[in-house]
Scaffold this active site. Structure first.
Site, PDB file in Angstrom:
ATOM      1  CG  ASP A 169       4.600  -6.802   0.921  1.00  0.00           C
ATOM      2  OD1 ASP A 169       3.384  -6.688   1.185  1.00  0.00           O
ATOM      3  OD2 ASP A 169       5.473  -6.054   1.423  1.00  0.00           O
ATOM      4  CB  SER A 170      -0.242 -10.149   1.683  1.00  0.00           C
ATOM      5  OG  SER A 170      -0.747 -10.077   0.369  1.00  0.00           O
ATOM      6  CG  ASP A 220       2.854  -4.590  -2.116  1.00  0.00           C
ATOM      7  OD1 ASP A 220       2.486  -3.405  -2.249  1.00  0.00           O
ATOM      8  OD2 ASP A 220       2.267  -5.406  -1.391  1.00  0.00           O
ATOM      9  CE  LYS A 233      -0.101  -2.210  -1.677  1.00  0.00           C
ATOM     10  NZ  LYS A 233       0.679  -2.451  -0.451  1.00  0.00           N
ATOM     11  CD  GLU A 244       3.937  -1.745   3.581  1.00  0.00           C
ATOM     12  OE1 GLU A 244       4.448  -1.601   4.708  1.00  0.00           O
ATOM     13  OE2 GLU A 244       3.455  -2.827   3.172  1.00  0.00           O
ATOM     14  CD  GLU A 302      -3.123  -3.303   5.904  1.00  0.00           C
ATOM     15  OE1 GLU A 302      -2.379  -3.055   4.928  1.00  0.00           O
ATOM     16  OE2 GLU A 302      -3.133  -4.394   6.506  1.00  0.00           O
TER      17      GLU A 302
HETATM   18  O1  KIV Z   1       0.408  -6.983   0.535  1.00  0.00           O
HETATM   19  C1  KIV Z   1      -0.817  -6.811   0.478  1.00  0.00           C
HETATM   20  O2  KIV Z   1      -1.603  -7.725   0.228  1.00  0.00           O
HETATM   21  C2  KIV Z   1      -1.328  -5.486   0.733  1.00  0.00           C
HETATM   22  C3  KIV Z   1      -2.805  -5.334   0.931  1.00  0.00           C
HETATM   23  C4  KIV Z   1      -3.193  -5.867   2.235  1.00  0.00           C
HETATM   24  C5  KIV Z   1      -3.271  -3.944   0.716  1.00  0.00           C
HETATM   25  O3  KIV Z   1      -0.580  -4.546   0.827  1.00  0.00           O
END
Ligand code: KIV
Length: 272
Positions: free
Chosen positions: A51-52, A90, A118, A120, A188
């Protein structure tokens, strides 16, 4: 360099085997098809549609505005470019707020091509979500330490687990996500010694980003690996591999090689 990525497609069970055999896992974020094909052909084991993308593709200041719809779109176009790498996507902000919402979003992501989702955190609520998904055969990657979706609570993007109490909590959280059914863990921005201790505690692999060389693998944001200006401050753990690699494919190969031979991250790209 002979890797599983060059021979057969990665599978979720193969991740634990890699940890058992002491083989480092190479992960990169990716958001589109052209880059997906380059990563897949140049030694990347796991591709993360992170989600970056809210920050490096959409131009937001955080990952909070990212929608499930956007994650599904990018997962679909990245997935079409992969033949070997395992695709992780994510669950964006609050799409994992309840087990039912998380299941709905995960099904959309898996149907778009993801092989693992993924999420968090390790609050009681998040552990319930991990358990709920794992019981329904949805592979889960947990993410602890600096969890960017909690940026408002943290008051910025800061190293986590420096104080003794916080370090003990992170270690307990890591055990809890494994126990709940997570099959991979991203750490992280945590001190090197803490990430190494967590890695030794767990039987699932850890993937570090700003977590030192003691993890079972590493991940970077693709734009950071290529030295691109994303309009955001570059953290200490970021390394531009384009200079030594000479091309995008060369940069990806240089990163993969450096992760596998243990030369990245070094002390200069880690937190004490
Ligand atoms: O969203 C993302 O790119 C991430 C990485 C930084 C691990 O969660």
């Amino acid at each position: 360099m002979s890797t599983q990525a060059e021979s057969k497609p990665w599978t979720v069970p193969a991740l634990a085997e890699a940890k058992h055999d002491g083989r480092k896992l190479v992960m990169l974020t990716c958001y589109d098809n052209s880059f997906a094909r380059i990563l897949d052909a140049n030694g990347v084991d796991l591709v993360l549609v992170g989600d970056s993308l809210g920050m490096v593709v959409q131009g937001h200041d955080s990952t909070l505005p990212v929608s499930v719809e956007a994650m599904v779109y990018h997962t679909r176009i990245v997935g079409r470019g992969l033949r070997h790498a395992l695709l992780v996507s994510d669950l964006p902000f609050q799409s994992d707020a309840t087990p039912e919402r998380a299941l709905d979003a995960s099904v959309q992501l898996l149907q778009a091509g993801a092989e693992m989702v993924k999420l968090e955190g390790a609050s009681a609520n998040k552990l319930e979500v991990i358990r709920y998904l794992a019981e329904r055969d949805i592979p889960v990657c947990a993410h602890l330490g600096l969890t960017p979706q909690s940026v408002l609570k943290f008051g910025g993007y800061k190293v986590q687990g420096r104080e003794e109490k916080a370090a003990a909590k992170l270690r307990a959280d890591a055990r809890a996500v494994e126990e709940a059914g997570a099959q991979l863990l991203v750490l992280e921005c945590v001190p090197t010694s803490l990430a190494a201790a967590i890695t030794a505690d767990l039987s699932i692999p850890t993937i570090g980003i700003g977590a030192g060389p003691g993890c079972d693998g590493q991940v970077l944001v693709l734009h950071d690996l290529l030295g691109l200006d994303t309009g955001h401050r570059k953290p200490k753990f970021v390394k531009d591999f384009l200079a030594e690699g000479g091309s995008v494919a060369g940069a990806v190969r240089a990163y993969a090689q450096a992760v596998r031979d243990g030369s990245f991250p070094d002390q200069a790209h880690s937190y004490a």
